[in-house]
Design an enzyme around this catalytic site. Sequence first.
Site, mmCIF file in Angstrom:
data_model
loop_
_atom_site.group_PDB
_atom_site.id
_atom_site.type_symbol
_atom_site.label_atom_id
_atom_site.label_comp_id
_atom_site.label_asym_id
_atom_site.label_seq_id
_atom_site.Cartn_x
_atom_site.Cartn_y
_atom_site.Cartn_z
ATOM 1 N N GLU C 247 0.877 -1.173 0.000
ATOM 2 C CA GLU C 247 0.000 0.000 0.000
ATOM 3 C C GLU C 247 0.908 1.215 0.000
ATOM 4 O O GLU C 247 1.425 1.604 1.038
ATOM 5 C CB GLU C 247 -0.915 -0.021 1.229
ATOM 6 C CG GLU C 247 -1.871 -1.190 1.268
ATOM 7 C CD GLU C 247 -2.889 -1.149 0.148
ATOM 8 O OE1 GLU C 247 -3.142 -0.052 -0.395
ATOM 9 O OE2 GLU C 247 -3.426 -2.220 -0.191
ATOM 10 N N CYS C 281 -2.042 9.210 2.471
ATOM 11 C CA CYS C 281 -1.767 8.585 1.168
ATOM 12 C C CYS C 281 -2.724 9.094 0.099
ATOM 13 O O CYS C 281 -2.367 9.195 -1.062
ATOM 14 C CB CYS C 281 -1.900 7.069 1.248
ATOM 15 S SG CYS C 281 -0.837 6.331 2.493
#
Lengths: 473, 473, 473, 473
Positions: C247, C281
């Site tokens: 991720e 993110c």
Amino acid sequence: MNTYDIYVGGSFQKTSEILQVANPYTGRAFAETYLAGENELEAAIDRAQSVENTMKSLSSFRRYEILFHVSKELILKKDYLAGVLAQEAGKPMVYAAAEIDRSAQTFLIAAEESKRLPKEYISLDWSSAGVNREGMVKYFPLGLVAGISPFNFPMNLAAHKIAPAIAAGCPIILKPASATPLSTLELARIVDETPLPKGALSIIPMNRTTGEKLVTDERFKLLTFTGSPKVGWQMKREAGKKKVVLELGGNAGVIVTRSADIDFAVKRCLIGGFAYSGQVCIHAQRIFVEKPVFDDFTEKFVEGAKTLKSGDPLHPETQISVMIDEPNARRVESWVTEAVQRGAAILCGGNRKGPFFEPTVLTNTEASMKVNCLEIFGPVVTVEPYTDFEEAIRLVNDTPFGLQAGVFTNRMNDINMAFDRLEVGGVIINDVPTFRVDHMPYGGIKDSGLGREGVKYAIYDMMEPKILVQPSS
Amino acid sequence: MNTYDIYVGGSFQKTSEILQVANPYTGRAFAETYLAGENELEAAIDRAQSVENTMKSLSSFRRYEILFHVSKELILKKDYLAGVLAQEAGKPMVYAAAEIDRSAQTFLIAAEESKRLPKEYISLDWSSAGVNREGMVKYFPLGLVAGISPFNFPMNLAAHKIAPAIAAGCPIILKPASATPLSTLELARIVDETPLPKGALSIIPMNRTTGEKLVTDERFKLLTFTGSPKVGWQMKREAGKKKVVLELGGNAGVIVTRSADIDFAVKRCLIGGFAYSGQVCIHAQRIFVEKPVFDDFTEKFVEGAKTLKSGDPLHPETQISVMIDEPNARRVESWVTEAVQRGAAILCGGNRKGPFFEPTVLTNTEASMKVNCLEIFGPVVTVEPYTDFEEAIRLVNDTPFGLQAGVFTNRMNDINMAFDRLEVGGVIINDVPTFRVDHMPYGGIKDSGLGREGVKYAIYDMMEPKILVQPSS
Amino acid sequence: MNTYDIYVGGSFQKTSEILQVANPYTGRAFAETYLAGENELEAAIDRAQSVENTMKSLSSFRRYEILFHVSKELILKKDYLAGVLAQEAGKPMVYAAAEIDRSAQTFLIAAEESKRLPKEYISLDWSSAGVNREGMVKYFPLGLVAGISPFNFPMNLAAHKIAPAIAAGCPIILKPASATPLSTLELARIVDETPLPKGALSIIPMNRTTGEKLVTDERFKLLTFTGSPKVGWQMKREAGKKKVVLELGGNAGVIVTRSADIDFAVKRCLIGGFAYSGQVCIHAQRIFVEKPVFDDFTEKFVEGAKTLKSGDPLHPETQISVMIDEPNARRVESWVTEAVQRGAAILCGGNRKGPFFEPTVLTNTEASMKVNCLEIFGPVVTVEPYTDFEEAIRLVNDTPFGLQAGVFTNRMNDINMAFDRLEVGGVIINDVPTFRVDHMPYGGIKDSGLGREGVKYAIYDMMEPKILVQPSS
Amino acid sequence: MNTYDIYVGGSFQKTSEILQVANPYTGRAFAETYLAGENELEAAIDRAQSVENTMKSLSSFRRYEILFHVSKELILKKDYLAGVLAQEAGKPMVYAAAEIDRSAQTFLIAAEESKRLPKEYISLDWSSAGVNREGMVKYFPLGLVAGISPFNFPMNLAAHKIAPAIAAGCPIILKPASATPLSTLELARIVDETPLPKGALSIIPMNRTTGEKLVTDERFKLLTFTGSPKVGWQMKREAGKKKVVLELGGNAGVIVTRSADIDFAVKRCLIGGFAYSGQVCIHAQRIFVEKPVFDDFTEKFVEGAKTLKSGDPLHPETQISVMIDEPNARRVESWVTEAVQRGAAILCGGNRKGPFFEPTVLTNTEASMKVNCLEIFGPVVTVEPYTDFEEAIRLVNDTPFGLQAGVFTNRMNDINMAFDRLEVGGVIINDVPTFRVDHMPYGGIKDSGLGREGVKYAIYDMMEPKILVQPSS
């Protein structure tokens, strides 16, 4: 001598590098085709990328139409294609014909699955953050796929990469084994008749240098490889950012309990042990038999192995023929020799004649002998007794491989324990580990591979989820 | 004496018609509540319809919050609630407490399922007519639900109607059994603490005339009834356009094979046969034992039945107490008498004392005796030997009912045959037919019912699919 | 000063290497914990492997109980835990508290999903080879999991690895970010109260050398990493045979069309752009606004950015505080400088004071500037106009990253085109790309990652399918 | 004159009662077949019951083979079969051919679905009661099915009952409409060529008395009826214990918003309004157009209606022909007359000539006129303006029927509101309610029916879940 052009980006082409294809039984070349170099591969990649969007937006019924056509034609041309396959692979006709049937089935399944690609709803209002929103997860094709397929099922194991790619909407470039490129090139001819966008499929034999690019080039989004463990795991390391699916080998174990139908177990183990001279990933290599029935099983099994009909693969009654080449037969011979030197007993077979190796049964073997601990990929089976079911499971598991295992039993407890504890991708009750139908998930754990084939599973591996978060109705 | 107001459209009310609730063990009324008349029912219907849209659009996390609160409170108040239930139903405390636990579980499952209501994607482009279109099937609440629940699990069988309705987004009006209205009214008090829209739940005891409207009134979109077969099937005829779910009774069969653990089978059959005096839809009424183990099983089973501890349901060690009322005990007595007169042998029990009927085991019975062919709903079990497994299956099937069946075996073949051929809604391997957990699909075939409960299944029955055909991405 | 023992194989321990934890706002250490060396890691691995079988056979209700307990305790201790998190991460309290809520939700979802682990039936008789056989595919835990989590959501991104591992039945060793180890160690204390087998979870800060083993050691069957793209892709290369989930980051784009509610879009973009100083993110880094509404949007957006309340993260009204450390703030400053030197205009912000960087809006930027083409992980947003929707999609896609994207629109055609063509893992309609609820599949394509988190998806990644082929009923 | 034997229990037979079949266009009988009496029905039931077990245990690939053969033959004989259908139903050739295509598709879908019959796993250990147990829910065929199909899609609506029954493993007895029995008898001839067990399908025209038994006889386990609401709901009352699926009629509404492509909407509404003279359950009967585009739409729609090519159904260019018989045309005429007398304006059409009724467009109508509130089943469409979308939804909903609705729009909010609030079984965005592909769930709510067809959905209705609770692995 027949000449097969290779299939580069939707056109059949010759290259400067001729590849002769020999019949392993006669040892004589009977056809020739070509090896692709970097130019052909680049052309294939270019054409493939240029149809990515077209492939992605093909309607379901068009995908069905393409895949169904291939399935239908394979059946119509079964005898002819089985002959080609038998010749290039040295595979007895009965098994070659069965492989064409299975290839047709693989394309039919893909045809049907192409209408059932998933899209999933997710309610999002599980907390206040998601109120009045909902999610839809759709699966989009990954993009260009690289496929590498082996010699032992030259058509069906290629079909297991090509058909899912078409269903998923991914262009694919397939490198068949150099020993057996013809059946896939026959397949290319059939695919070429359909409305599949030109470039969405290339089938090109390559030398190893060119083939390396399938592994390392970042334009490929997935590498799907069927072959040997050593090569496969090395590829994973070199694959960069792409996804990797590995279908590697094994040394599959079988457990025969006293509650089993012994005659049936023998019959199935003969097929699992010797079909196509054991050159099968899920070849039944190690058989463990419960002590009270060990003698009965072994006697019948050896008797059966002795009476297998050997000969020319093109002869309709041949049950066992040559191996793919003499070096492999010599390798098998040396492994058997090692076993015997370390104390194993040969119950039948054991001899080599050129590329032909006799159906061979060994006992008194140990787990550390090559005939047990490595993938033999030859017509050799070891048979050993065991005392209780837990021991049998330990014996099957005592190896770095884990593809499939067979268990002959009628006791529910055995089945549950076997499923729970056998370290494999598939547990086959009352049949050999060699059992496979083409829509079931298939693949190994431990050193036997990564990921699953089986049409739907391969399709999913070729797709990527994307979520749409939107206002809910 | 405690007084319980009834729960009409979100408010607790009295009516002019008092309903006294007696403890079946003492025979004395210990609480009172009210019967609703047509006015209260109309009020409940009006309020329910007025919140239909609010219910439909409740977010998942709100539904979860409501249902989870009920689940949590049931656990916190378990001892108190078990006492109420034990008193009104004459159910031994250990079983009453277990029922509260299960009711909490029923609400917890519904809480979780309310976040997982289905919405399904369908690709539509399987032919040219559907190109560039896709379908989404969403399930919408049906609308107002009518629930009728029985006396034997007064809280959990009501929970199996109320919790799914809340999860599905349907208002519901529940009529509890007149003998046992208190535990559901306790439940109403807990539900009333939550943000459930007032009117979405009414719990109202009714006389039969008023209750008729639950069946015939077209404003109800679903009738979910748990009760006797005769009443249930008549309701189906009178239900008009609404959907009907019927959870009716049975005379469940058990097969004990020689491959079974006999001691375990005995232990479970004692619970299946005598828990709550057999007043359980999936009471183990008919036990068929393979001949070689028949004597062993029967001896141990009778021994176990004799040592069950009888007494006051409120006493923590009581295993068996009175039946719901004396007329039912007399009915059971007369069926046993009929069996004995026709040749049956009493292995233990057989006597009645007021509303108490002894745990009774019969053998030498015939299929046509009432103790076998009707639902006895009392602490009576027949035990008969059989020769082979196919015969055992025929014996279990030889009845108009088909709810659940139990099979004690370790043979895979028995399991497969039982699952394939037993004409029931559920086949329980190595346990009594009395096995039920609250999220499994539960319900009968043949005369035993129509449709399934088990939270998710009940939720689905309360919803209606609607397809959206829209341009595809 | 508070001292936190690290959690090694089920016991809280000290090591010889002290790790001081500073409050980024004050710059002062306020607590200390320890770095694990090779010995502690080996101990953790040993203990983890010793409970693999116990973990695998934990019943659903035990898994639920463990995970639910953690969820419940997180809520009960929310204020305290938010304070710890705010201090170690410099995250404003309102966002820290929201993270605790989300962590509780993550564990609750895992609790529920642990009861819903998949097992799938496959009919096998699609050809004669499969007649009278059926398949069951069950998913088994992969084995030991290595998790590496980042500083920006120190608790919830760790929860996204720990909770799925417990649900799946895999032991896990988690390495938290060295800057923010405390919230996960608080989590360890809560987990330690549950019946989770000791050793199934270790939470140990490590130096980089020790941490390397999480990547390379073959005893780990899965590496799940959340962090920077460069580090992540290198790990994939070094991971050997294990599976890898990455991720990584992104530079998420937003499209605001004229059909949108501009005020709502502004409000959401302020959160997406500046929450936790953009150290997210899915930080909304690049906003593309349709020309007719560009001025309106930009004016309101800049106005909003200017009025964000900055200050001490522990103050309840603070909306924006310091970055994780001064070097990062300096990096952001230098990227803004580069943009300005190449022609970008600062609409607001642009200044740094120690580790604090002002909320900054730039325009007149180009795709190749670092503020656009790299992940800024800071409170900087670029705003640019576009002409038509296809152009907007091209602009969002013009980057090697592809995590999520937001689209503010009311036109069905826009939604379909966005979903079809945006090269990201998630398309968020009428919200910022920063939208995430914890059960949705979450993850990037292109350089933004491999695989998906979102509890159920992470669970599936931690499991391996195994097929049982058996006689069918 | 052609003679068609009826298909009773697997053999083609004559009876004493001749049924003449007329071409509605010429009014002349062109073929004859037979009506079954009680004897034939009893024979059909007997044969059907005798193959119930065989049907239940047919392998997937055999079911596929049977159903696929029918699909393939329908395509091969399309021209011939379309001619038969056109003659008996008075359906223009273009629509008759399309119906054969769809029937082939219906059988193909059933073929594929027969390999995908569900069996579901349920983990049972959510509480301690279920530890070490798991559930498998398999769906078993219900048993004998009674099907009753209408004249308007004589082949495909019969196919929607026959194909699912074969896929599900249920024998079926189908009663076709007396006016149009020939296409189903052609279908019987094709089915008879397959290995379907003789008796599993009977196709027998019956008089009403004999037909009554399909409703009341308890040997039928499911009645699936497609026809008029009045008859259908009466059947539900008389159906006894069997399950009932009702596909009844409607008066489908269409909403045309100003955001729509008006020319496309007109084109589709002409088909939805006038195909097969409106004798279609999902005929677009009521069109509501947003005011600003009402005149534009109406003008073009009337213009289109006027230019439809009428004539002999066998002529390839005919777009509209006679109704099924003159009494129906007279009924339509009288309803139009009623509307005009109450103030409606005829924009085109309105005249009858024998069984032919002109394509007719009305406006200024009211909801209570028969042309709006009843199912007209004729070539009549009403067109009315509306002001806002909520009003349009109310207008569509203002009827006891609820089959499908069409909405022409490009606004996401309209779509969500329409899906949420339209009281129908299907909402079709940017197309007429007449849209149907054969695998989508199809059926009405309110007075329009009960249950869903659409191959998979019909299959599920013909199956019954049974749970197996067994020790878990």
